[in-house]
Design a protein around this motif. Structure first.
Motif, PDB file in Angstrom:
ATOM      1  N   SER A 201      -6.476  -5.187  -1.136  1.00 43.80           N
ATOM      2  CA  SER A 201      -7.534  -4.186  -1.260  1.00 43.80           C
ATOM      3  C   SER A 201      -8.808  -4.678  -0.603  1.00 43.80           C
ATOM      4  CB  SER A 201      -7.769  -3.889  -2.743  1.00 43.80           C
ATOM      5  OG  SER A 201      -8.745  -2.887  -2.889  1.00 43.80           O
TER       6      SER A 201
ATOM      7  N   ALA B 140       0.844  -1.196   0.000  1.00 39.16           N
ATOM      8  CA  ALA B 140       0.000   0.000   0.000  1.00 39.16           C
ATOM      9  C   ALA B 140       0.874   1.238   0.000  1.00 39.16           C
ATOM     10  CB  ALA B 140      -0.919   0.011   1.214  1.00 39.16           C
TER      11      ALA B 140
ATOM     12  N   SER C  13       0.015   9.285   0.007  1.00 36.38           N
ATOM     13  CA  SER C  13       0.657  10.558  -0.279  1.00 36.38           C
ATOM     14  C   SER C  13       1.029  11.280   1.011  1.00 36.38           C
ATOM     15  CB  SER C  13      -0.287  11.429  -1.106  1.00 36.38           C
ATOM     16  OG  SER C  13      -1.481  11.698  -0.366  1.00 36.38           O
TER      17      SER C  13
ATOM     18  N   TYR D  55       4.022   8.671  -3.396  1.00 36.71           N
ATOM     19  CA  TYR D  55       4.392   7.287  -3.209  1.00 36.71           C
ATOM     20  C   TYR D  55       4.619   6.634  -4.568  1.00 36.71           C
ATOM     21  CZ  TYR D  55      -0.524   6.514  -4.398  1.00 36.71           C
ATOM     22  OH  TYR D  55      -1.749   6.523  -5.039  1.00 36.71           O
ATOM     23  N   SER D  56       5.159   5.425  -4.514  1.00 36.04           N
ATOM     24  CA  SER D  56       5.378   4.625  -5.714  1.00 36.04           C
ATOM     25  C   SER D  56       5.082   3.177  -5.375  1.00 36.04           C
ATOM     26  CB  SER D  56       6.824   4.773  -6.190  1.00 36.04           C
ATOM     27  OG  SER D  56       7.120   3.845  -7.214  1.00 36.04           O
ATOM     28  N   THR D  57       4.764   2.393  -6.371  1.00 37.28           N
ATOM     29  CA  THR D  57       4.548   0.956  -6.159  1.00 37.28           C
ATOM     30  C   THR D  57       5.837   0.165  -6.324  1.00 37.28           C
ATOM     31  OG1 THR D  57       3.961   0.587  -8.463  1.00 37.28           O
ATOM     32  CG2 THR D  57       2.154   1.124  -6.954  1.00 37.28           C
TER      33      THR D  57
ATOM     34  N   ASP E 212      -3.802  -5.393  -5.277  1.00 39.62           N
ATOM     35  CA  ASP E 212      -5.074  -6.107  -5.407  1.00 39.62           C
ATOM     36  C   ASP E 212      -5.250  -7.149  -4.306  1.00 39.62           C
ATOM     37  OD1 ASP E 212      -5.079  -6.204  -9.059  1.00 39.62           O
ATOM     38  OD2 ASP E 212      -5.707  -4.648  -7.649  1.00 39.62           O
TER      39      ASP E 212
ATOM     40  N   SER F 277      -4.324  10.663  -0.732  1.00 38.71           N
ATOM     41  CA  SER F 277      -4.313   9.687  -1.814  1.00 38.71           C
ATOM     42  C   SER F 277      -3.690   8.390  -1.325  1.00 38.71           C
ATOM     43  CB  SER F 277      -3.508  10.243  -2.994  1.00 38.71           C
ATOM     44  OG  SER F 277      -3.430   9.291  -4.030  1.00 38.71           O
ATOM     45  N   THR F 278      -4.381   7.288  -1.593  1.00 40.92           N
ATOM     46  CA  THR F 278      -3.878   5.972  -1.202  1.00 40.92           C
ATOM     47  C   THR F 278      -4.028   5.001  -2.364  1.00 40.92           C
ATOM     48  OG1 THR F 278      -6.032   5.316  -0.310  1.00 40.92           O
ATOM     49  CG2 THR F 278      -4.454   6.285   1.241  1.00 40.92           C
ATOM     50  N   TYR F 279      -3.269   3.934  -2.302  1.00 43.99           N
ATOM     51  CA  TYR F 279      -3.328   2.905  -3.352  1.00 43.99           C
ATOM     52  C   TYR F 279      -2.948   1.574  -2.742  1.00 43.99           C
ATOM     53  CZ  TYR F 279      -2.719   0.730  -7.920  1.00 43.99           C
ATOM     54  OH  TYR F 279      -2.849  -0.076  -9.011  1.00 43.99           O
ATOM     55  N   TYR F 280      -3.606   0.509  -3.202  1.00 47.66           N
ATOM     56  CA  TYR F 280      -3.400  -0.813  -2.619  1.00 47.66           C
ATOM     57  C   TYR F 280      -3.108  -1.857  -3.691  1.00 47.66           C
ATOM     58  CZ  TYR F 280      -5.581   1.335   1.447  1.00 47.66           C
ATOM     59  OH  TYR F 280      -5.871   2.166   2.509  1.00 47.66           O
TER      60      TYR F 280
END
Length: 122
Positions: A64, A48, A51, A102-104, A61, A56-59
Motif C-alpha cells: 500500500s 492488490a 473491481s 475481487y477477493s483477497t 499492507d 474499487s481497489t484494495y491493497y
C-alpha cells in the motif's frame, strides 16, 4: 478468460516496474481482477485487487502506497504499477480473474495468468 502477464524483470531497489495482464474475451469488465505473488518456498500472497469497473481497489499492507492497480476495460488489460521496489518484493507475480468482485483469497479465482518474474536487487 485467458490471461497473459508480462512486464517483469530485474530492477534495483527503489526502482519501478509496470506489469501488464492481457485478457481475452469480450466480458473483461465483468470480472474482478487480482494480482498475487509467490516467492520461492512461500505461499501465494495477495497483492492488490480491483473491481470490474475499476472503481474499487484494495491493497495488501506490504504494498500500500507503493503499488497501484488499474485496468483499461477498452483494451482488456490489467496493470500493476510498482514503485519504490524492495528486495522483499522479489517473486513471481500472477494476475487472476473471477466473476463479479475481487477477493483477497487466491482460491476464489477461476482464471490465472502464467506469472512474470520480478527480481529486485539490493
Amino acid at each position: 478468460v485467458q490471461l497473459q502477464a508480462s512486464g517483469g524483470g530485474l530492477v534495483q531497489a527503489g526502482g519501478s516496474l509496470r506489469l501488464s495482464c492481457a485478457a481475452s474475451g469480450r466480458t473483461f469488465s465483468t470480472y474482478g481482477m487480482g494480482w498475487f505473488r509467490q516467492a520461492p518456498g512461500k505461499e501465494r500472497d495477495f497483492v492488490a485487487g480491483i473491481s470490474g469497473s475499476g472503481g474499487s481497489t484494495y491493497y495488501a499492507d506490504s504494498v500500500s502506497g507503493r503499488f497501484t492497480i488499474s485496468r483499461d476495460n477498452a483494451k482488456n488489460t490489467l496493470y500493476l504499477q510498482m514503485n519504490s521496489l524492495k528486495p522483499e518484493d522479489t517473486a513471481v507475480y500472477f494476475c487472476a480473474a473471477r466473476p463479479n468482485g475481487y477477493s483477497t483469497r487466491w482460491k476464489d479465482y477461476n482464471y490465472w495468468g502464467q506469472g512474470t518474474l520480478v527480481t529486485v536487487s539490493s
